[in-house]
Design a protein around this motif. Structure first.
Motif, PDB file in Angstrom:
ATOM      1  N   ARG A   1       0.660  -1.211  -0.172  1.00  0.00           N
ATOM      2  CA  ARG A   1       0.052   0.367  -0.357  1.00  0.00           C
ATOM      3  C   ARG A   1       0.643   1.528  -0.321  1.00  0.00           C
ATOM      4  NH1 ARG A   1      -5.663  -0.888   2.346  1.00  0.00           N
ATOM      5  NH2 ARG A   1      -5.344   1.425   3.347  1.00  0.00           N
ATOM      6  N   THR A   2       0.483   2.418  -1.188  1.00  0.00           N
ATOM      7  CA  THR A   2       1.491   3.309  -0.826  1.00  0.00           C
ATOM      8  C   THR A   2       0.194   4.523   0.077  1.00  0.00           C
ATOM      9  OG1 THR A   2       0.103   4.014  -3.002  1.00  0.00           O
ATOM     10  CG2 THR A   2       2.722   2.643  -2.366  1.00  0.00           C
ATOM     11  N   ARG A   3       0.867   5.700   0.559  1.00  0.00           N
ATOM     12  CA  ARG A   3       0.435   6.463   1.395  1.00  0.00           C
ATOM     13  C   ARG A   3      -0.298   7.023  -0.311  1.00  0.00           C
ATOM     14  NH1 ARG A   3       3.481  10.885   3.613  1.00  0.00           N
ATOM     15  NH2 ARG A   3       5.093   9.086   3.198  1.00  0.00           N
ATOM     16  N   VAL A   4      -1.827   7.416  -0.251  1.00  0.00           N
ATOM     17  CA  VAL A   4      -2.703   8.465  -1.483  1.00  0.00           C
ATOM     18  C   VAL A   4      -1.559  10.020  -1.305  1.00  0.00           C
ATOM     19  CG1 VAL A   4      -4.321   6.719  -2.013  1.00  0.00           C
ATOM     20  CG2 VAL A   4      -4.100   8.731   0.301  1.00  0.00           C
ATOM     21  N   SER A   5      -1.877  10.318  -2.568  1.00  0.00           N
ATOM     22  CA  SER A   5      -1.576  11.331  -2.761  1.00  0.00           C
ATOM     23  C   SER A   5      -1.033  12.816  -1.914  1.00  0.00           C
ATOM     24  CB  SER A   5      -2.560  12.212  -4.111  1.00  0.00           C
ATOM     25  OG  SER A   5      -2.327  11.058  -4.949  1.00  0.00           O
ATOM     26  N   GLU A   6       0.379  13.136  -1.982  1.00  0.00           N
ATOM     27  CA  GLU A   6       0.731  13.917  -1.678  1.00  0.00           C
ATOM     28  C   GLU A   6       0.501  15.606  -2.300  1.00  0.00           C
ATOM     29  OE1 GLU A   6       3.875  14.422   0.867  1.00  0.00           O
ATOM     30  OE2 GLU A   6       2.420  12.711   1.441  1.00  0.00           O
ATOM     31  N   PRO A   7       0.997  16.257  -1.745  1.00  0.00           N
ATOM     32  CA  PRO A   7       0.228  17.536  -2.108  1.00  0.00           C
ATOM     33  C   PRO A   7       0.720  18.170  -3.248  1.00  0.00           C
ATOM     34  CG  PRO A   7       0.778  17.738  -0.302  1.00  0.00           C
ATOM     35  CD  PRO A   7       1.099  17.084   0.113  1.00  0.00           C
ATOM     36  N   ASP A   8       1.834  17.341  -3.893  1.00  0.00           N
ATOM     37  CA  ASP A   8       2.998  17.746  -5.732  1.00  0.00           C
ATOM     38  C   ASP A   8       1.226  16.040  -6.113  1.00  0.00           C
ATOM     39  OD1 ASP A   8       3.848  14.723  -5.384  1.00  0.00           O
ATOM     40  OD2 ASP A   8       5.540  15.893  -3.296  1.00  0.00           O
ATOM     41  N   GLY A   9       1.198  15.428  -5.603  1.00  0.00           N
ATOM     42  CA  GLY A   9       0.734  14.450  -6.747  1.00  0.00           C
ATOM     43  C   GLY A   9       0.919  13.269  -6.516  1.00  0.00           C
ATOM     44  N   PHE A  10       1.955  12.892  -6.460  1.00  0.00           N
ATOM     45  CA  PHE A  10       2.517  11.837  -6.371  1.00  0.00           C
ATOM     46  C   PHE A  10       2.354  10.879  -4.844  1.00  0.00           C
ATOM     47  CE2 PHE A  10       3.690  13.881 -10.038  1.00  0.00           C
ATOM     48  CZ  PHE A  10       3.606  12.651 -10.809  1.00  0.00           C
ATOM     49  N   GLY A  11       3.014   9.345  -5.507  1.00  0.00           N
ATOM     50  CA  GLY A  11       2.252   9.041  -3.650  1.00  0.00           C
ATOM     51  C   GLY A  11       3.854   7.969  -3.151  1.00  0.00           C
ATOM     52  N   ARG A  12       3.438   7.988  -1.659  1.00  0.00           N
ATOM     53  CA  ARG A  12       5.003   7.629  -1.641  1.00  0.00           C
ATOM     54  C   ARG A  12       4.917   6.312  -0.705  1.00  0.00           C
ATOM     55  NH1 ARG A  12       5.214  11.663  -3.478  1.00  0.00           N
ATOM     56  NH2 ARG A  12       6.236  13.993  -1.979  1.00  0.00           N
ATOM     57  N   THR A  13       5.390   5.480  -0.912  1.00  0.00           N
ATOM     58  CA  THR A  13       5.853   4.399   0.276  1.00  0.00           C
ATOM     59  C   THR A  13       5.533   4.640   1.561  1.00  0.00           C
ATOM     60  OG1 THR A  13       7.989   2.850  -1.419  1.00  0.00           O
ATOM     61  CG2 THR A  13       6.716   2.288   0.712  1.00  0.00           C
ATOM     62  N   VAL A  14       4.811   3.819   2.594  1.00  0.00           N
ATOM     63  CA  VAL A  14       4.807   3.625   3.637  1.00  0.00           C
ATOM     64  C   VAL A  14       5.697   3.022   4.595  1.00  0.00           C
ATOM     65  CG1 VAL A  14       3.025   3.558   6.008  1.00  0.00           C
ATOM     66  CG2 VAL A  14       2.371   4.251   3.466  1.00  0.00           C
TER      67      VAL A  14
END
Ligand SMILES: [Zn+2]
Ligand SMILES: [Zn+2]
Ligand SMILES: [Zn+2]
Length: 365
Positions: free
Chosen positions: A345-358
């Motif tokens: 599962r990746t963290r949903v969208s950061e403000p920049d629009g891209f997901g990060r690894t949790v």
């Protein structure tokens, strides 16, 4: 990728991801990565989805993305993730950078749409970043190391890239292809080599711990082994298990992006027409293929690529997809599909629009 429509009320002009303005109504537009849409520009500050955005400071170099209002650099995410660029005095290389960045941003949009984590180098040691430099002025080796992808900007020159393509006997060579291949090395490293997928990966692609320098020597003195078509998508893929994976990863991106663009336009191939008389059932490309849909993905691609190859030949161009997918290559692509449809599962969208690894805060056993 999803088709982009002009945001001006009453205009339904089709836009390219790279467009700075709409050809139909003349409105200036910018790309908002968080929503994956084009927005109209009515000043330097824009409020989109209750948040402040600015035009990327590289707009005069062709970047049409928005930068998050909190960004201290004034650069959009696509520009920030470029770690090294040519120096400001090298205008020719900066023009090449503008060209290459279009492929880089197209890559980022697709990574996001596939739900892949995009952990940038400026947040994580070993995170993804791009060194985009021109071999016209310095030594540049295209490749991936510790999250950083290096691409030779000299290859944005059509003449130079085409000369290399012919010299190397390749049927296909593009900047977007380079980005897709190199990022494949990055994702093999983070999603396969550091996880339980590695055992199965070695069974299919071979042991990536084999000497890379010996593989290069062997490849460039002997070429690809006889009968390579049966097990590999390209001659380059025969060189080393890492290259085989990166080639398959790039092809997976070629195939899914093209099908998704066709899907977004509502394309359907219908049986009973002259062009594809053997077509058994209507083919409706999808914008997304789930974990169990790999066979449908391959089936759709067989027909859609056959059709587009004929379209290209109608224009006197080389085939859109000048490759044959053997059973063994399909098995490798299936592996890539399974890894990408069963992502942690990746963290949903950061403000920049891209997901990060949790990153788990649980102690790991
Ligand atoms: Zn318009
Ligand atoms: Zn930008
Ligand atoms: Zn490679």
């Amino acid at each position: 990728m999803k088709l982009l429509i002009c945001p001006t009320p009453g205009c339904s002009g089709l836009l390219y991801l790279e467009d700075l303005r709409c050809d139909s109504c003349g409105a200036e537009v910018a790309y908002h990565a968080l929503s994956g849409t084009m927005v109209a520009i009515n000043g330097p500050d824009l409020h989109v989805a209750n948040r402040l955005w600015h035009l990327c400071i590289n707009r005069d170099r062709g970047c049409n993305w928005l930068s998050d209002g909190d960004s201290s650099t004034g650069q959009c995410f696509g520009c920030r993730i470029i770690r090294t660029r040519p120096n400001d005095a090298d205008l020719e290389a900066l023009n090449r950078l503008a060209d290459a960045s279009q492929s880089e941003r197209r890559l980022l949009v697709q990574l996001n749409s596939l739900g892949l984590p995009v952990d940038p180098y400026f947040e994580d040691d070993g995170g993804l970043g791009f060194d985009l430099l021109s071999s016209e002025h310095q030594q540049v080796t295209t490749g991936h190391e510790n999250g950083i992808v290096t691409i030779d900007l000299a290859e944005t020159s059509d003449a130079y890239r085409e000369r290399l393509r012919v010299q190397l006997g390749e049927p296909y060579r593009t900047m977007l292809g380079h980005f897709r291949h190199e990022v494949g090395h990055y994702y093999e490293w983070v999603l396969v080599e550091q996880t339980g997928w590695i055992t199965e990966c070695r069974e299919l692609f071979g042991d990536e711990r084999a000497s890379y320098s010996a593989a290069i020597d062997r490849h460039y003195s002997n070429g690809a082994p006889e009968g390579w078509h049966d097990s590999f998508i390209s001659e380059y893929a025969t060189m080393h298990p890492w290259e085989d994976f990166a080639e398959c990863f790039a092809h997976y991106l070629h195939i899914t992006d093209t099908l998704s663009t066709a899907a977004s336009a509502g394309m359907e191939l219908v049986p009973g027409r002259d062009v594809l008389p053997a077509l058994p059932l209507a083919v409706s490309p999808r914008s997304r293929y789930g974990a169990d849909d790999f066979d449908a993905l391959m089936d759709d691609w067989q027909w859609v690529s056959a059709f587009f190859n004929r379209i290209n030949r109608s224009m006197g161009e080389a085939d859109l997809y000048p490759f044959t997918i053997s059973q063994q290559v399909a098995d490798k692509l299936r592996f890539v599909h399974r890894v990408l449809t069963q992502l942690p599962r990746t963290r949903v969208s950061e403000p920049d629009g891209f997901g990060r690894t949790v990153h788990s805060t649980e102690p790991s056993e």
